[in-house]
Design a protein around this motif. Structure first.
Motif, PDB file in Angstrom:
ATOM      1  N   PRO A 103       0.805  -1.229   0.000  1.00  0.00           N
ATOM      2  CA  PRO A 103       0.000   0.000   0.000  1.00  0.00           C
ATOM      3  C   PRO A 103       0.837   1.279   0.000  1.00  0.00           C
ATOM      4  O   PRO A 103       0.344   2.341  -0.366  1.00  0.00           O
ATOM      5  N   GLN A 104       2.092   1.170   0.352  1.00  0.00           N
ATOM      6  CA  GLN A 104       2.956   2.347   0.389  1.00  0.00           C
ATOM      7  C   GLN A 104       3.508   2.698  -0.991  1.00  0.00           C
ATOM      8  O   GLN A 104       4.076   3.764  -1.181  1.00  0.00           O
ATOM      9  N   THR A 105       3.366   1.784  -1.952  1.00  0.00           N
ATOM     10  CA  THR A 105       3.933   2.005  -3.279  1.00  0.00           C
ATOM     11  C   THR A 105       2.955   2.659  -4.242  1.00  0.00           C
ATOM     12  O   THR A 105       3.300   2.920  -5.382  1.00  0.00           O
ATOM     13  N   ASP A 106       1.733   2.909  -3.795  1.00  0.00           N
ATOM     14  CA  ASP A 106       0.750   3.555  -4.650  1.00  0.00           C
ATOM     15  C   ASP A 106       1.158   5.008  -4.865  1.00  0.00           C
ATOM     16  O   ASP A 106       1.418   5.737  -3.917  1.00  0.00           O
ATOM     17  N   GLY A 107       1.250   5.424  -6.102  1.00  0.00           N
ATOM     18  CA  GLY A 107       1.708   6.778  -6.409  1.00  0.00           C
ATOM     19  C   GLY A 107       3.214   6.796  -6.633  1.00  0.00           C
ATOM     20  O   GLY A 107       3.865   5.752  -6.724  1.00  0.00           O
ATOM     21  N   ARG A 142       8.673   5.731  -4.838  1.00  0.00           N
ATOM     22  CA  ARG A 142       9.629   5.526  -5.930  1.00  0.00           C
ATOM     23  C   ARG A 142      10.637   6.677  -5.967  1.00  0.00           C
ATOM     24  O   ARG A 142      11.829   6.455  -6.117  1.00  0.00           O
ATOM     25  N   GLU A 143      10.153   7.912  -5.826  1.00  0.00           N
ATOM     26  CA  GLU A 143      11.053   9.069  -5.849  1.00  0.00           C
ATOM     27  C   GLU A 143      12.064   8.994  -4.718  1.00  0.00           C
ATOM     28  O   GLU A 143      13.253   9.258  -4.916  1.00  0.00           O
ATOM     29  N   ARG A 144      11.607   8.632  -3.540  1.00  0.00           N
ATOM     30  CA  ARG A 144      12.536   8.508  -2.409  1.00  0.00           C
ATOM     31  C   ARG A 144      13.499   7.341  -2.609  1.00  0.00           C
ATOM     32  O   ARG A 144      14.677   7.449  -2.285  1.00  0.00           O
ATOM     33  N   ALA A 145      13.000   6.231  -3.135  1.00  0.00           N
ATOM     34  CA  ALA A 145      13.874   5.068  -3.366  1.00  0.00           C
ATOM     35  C   ALA A 145      15.011   5.439  -4.304  1.00  0.00           C
ATOM     36  O   ALA A 145      16.171   5.081  -4.062  1.00  0.00           O
ATOM     37  N   VAL A 146      14.700   6.162  -5.363  1.00  0.00           N
ATOM     38  CA  VAL A 146      15.741   6.605  -6.298  1.00  0.00           C
ATOM     39  C   VAL A 146      16.706   7.549  -5.586  1.00  0.00           C
ATOM     40  O   VAL A 146      17.932   7.405  -5.688  1.00  0.00           O
TER      41      VAL A 146
END
Length: 129
Positions: free
Chosen positions: A13-17, A21-25
């Protein structure tokens, strides 16, 4: 449910949006997140998936975001202390389960609801609180 599936269910549920992803990069683990998405689509649950989950959790923890896929950390019980309470729910019967959970009370107390896709009853799962 195995530990990897539980961690993926917490992460899902945290990967929606785009925010995660921006923080992971930004935190240097964008490739790990991409591999986790591919693993979910393929049903892979091997050691490389656990390693990618660990790398993602470690990178976010270094930036003050804890419990991304591991859940909130707690201390173990002292000898003689009462165990943590748990809740029993009906869950997905698939070998690679979806996160569907149905309370085992009320209308579903006596018989398991069915999975509409697989056509089989949901299975009983107990989760420690």
């Amino acid at each position: 449910m195995d530990a990897i599936a539980e961690r993926l269910a917490r992460l899902c549920p945290q990967t929606d949006g785009d925010a995660l992803r921006e923080r992971a990069v930004r935190y240097g683990v964008g490739d790990e997140l991409d591999r986790l998405r591919a693993a979910v689509l393929s049903g892979e649950r091997g050691p490389s998936v656990a390693a990618d989950l660990d790398a993602l959790d470690d990178a976010f923890a270094r930036h003050g975001i804890d419990a991304l896929s591991t859940g909130v950390r707690d201390y173990g019980s002292l000898r003689g202390a009462t165990p943590h309470p748990g809740v029993t729910l009906w869950g997905c019967p698939s070998p690679v389960p979806c996160p569907r959970l149905v309370p085992q009370e009320g209308a579903h107390a006596d018989a398991a609801p069915r999975c509409g896709l697989a056509g089989t009853p949901l299975v009983s799962r107990t989760f420690r609180l």
